[in-house]
Design a protein around this motif. Structure first.
Motif: not given
Length: 219
Positions: A1-15, A17-25
């Motif tokens: 569902m739009l704006g759900s905790r699950q969707a937030w968690y997926s987006r936060a985990r993506f960031d 994973a992409m970041a690793g030890s880097l600072t990302i924007a």
């Protein structure tokens, strides 16, 4: 569902994973298809710790939010973000560069406005920013990445407010409602009143308006 905790968690985990030890924007733009006004990009650095961004659960692609909700979330993002940069490219620069290069420049300017060092920029779509920083284009990024989604909201709210101010100068064009897109109201206003200094002269509907008015004047 739009704006759900699950969707937030997926987006936060993506960031994360992409970041690793880097600072990302996260970087996104708005206004590419408009006939008037600037193209605007936002770059957003969010804290990657889950407890620091949990109240950003509602953050998603700006196009899926109401104007009121976008404004609420933009305020919250500004409170929670480590850093935010806004980049603008004017209608005249768009005419000189073309819209693709102007969009890349807007994203580069947004990244340059950040006040923290960034090592990787996550860019919504498939076009990298005009920057010395490493860029990772992410197709559908505003639905996959929390920081890109945040950037899409900040950029949209900033540009909409810019166009509302322009409306006060040129109320006959209805910029407060269509924010520069090629709506029937906007096209009719172009035919009746001509162009403003903020219209993009290289865009077909604006060129057509100019050609029609030249024909009327010469006839």
């Amino acid at each position: 569902m739009l704006g759900s905790r699950q969707a937030w968690y997926s987006r936060a985990r993506f960031d994360s994973a992409m970041a690793g030890s880097l600072t990302i924007a996260g970087v996104d733009e708005v206004g590419r298809g408009c006939l008037a006004g600037p193209v605007v990009a936002a770059a957003v650095v969010l804290p990657l710790e889950e407890d620091a961004s949990l109240d950003l659960i509602g953050v998603t692609d700006s196009k899926k939010l109401t104007p009121k909700r976008r404004q609420e979330l933009a305020k919250l993002i500004r409170q929670r973000a480590v850093s935010i940069g806004i980049g603008e490219v004017s209608s005249r620069e768009i005419d000189e560069l073309n819209i693709l290069r102007a969009t890349q420049l807007a994203m580069g300017r947004a990244l340059a406005k950040l006040d923290v060092p960034v090592e990787l920029a996550l860019i919504d779509g498939h076009v990298p920013a005009s920057t010395h920083l490493a860029c990772l284009p992410v197709i559908g990024g505003d639905m996959r990445s929390l920081s890109i989604a945040a950037a899409s909201i900040v950029a949209k709210v900033y540009r909409d407010e810019w166009m509302v101010r322009l409306h006060r100068e040129y109320p006959q064009y209805g910029f407060d409602s269509h924010v520069g897109y090629a709506t029937k109201l906007h096209l009719n206003a172009l035919r009746e009143y001509g162009i403003t200094p903020y219209h993009r002269l290289t865009f077909a509907p604006v060129r057509a308006c100019l050609d029609d008015r030249r024909m009327e004047e010469s006839g």
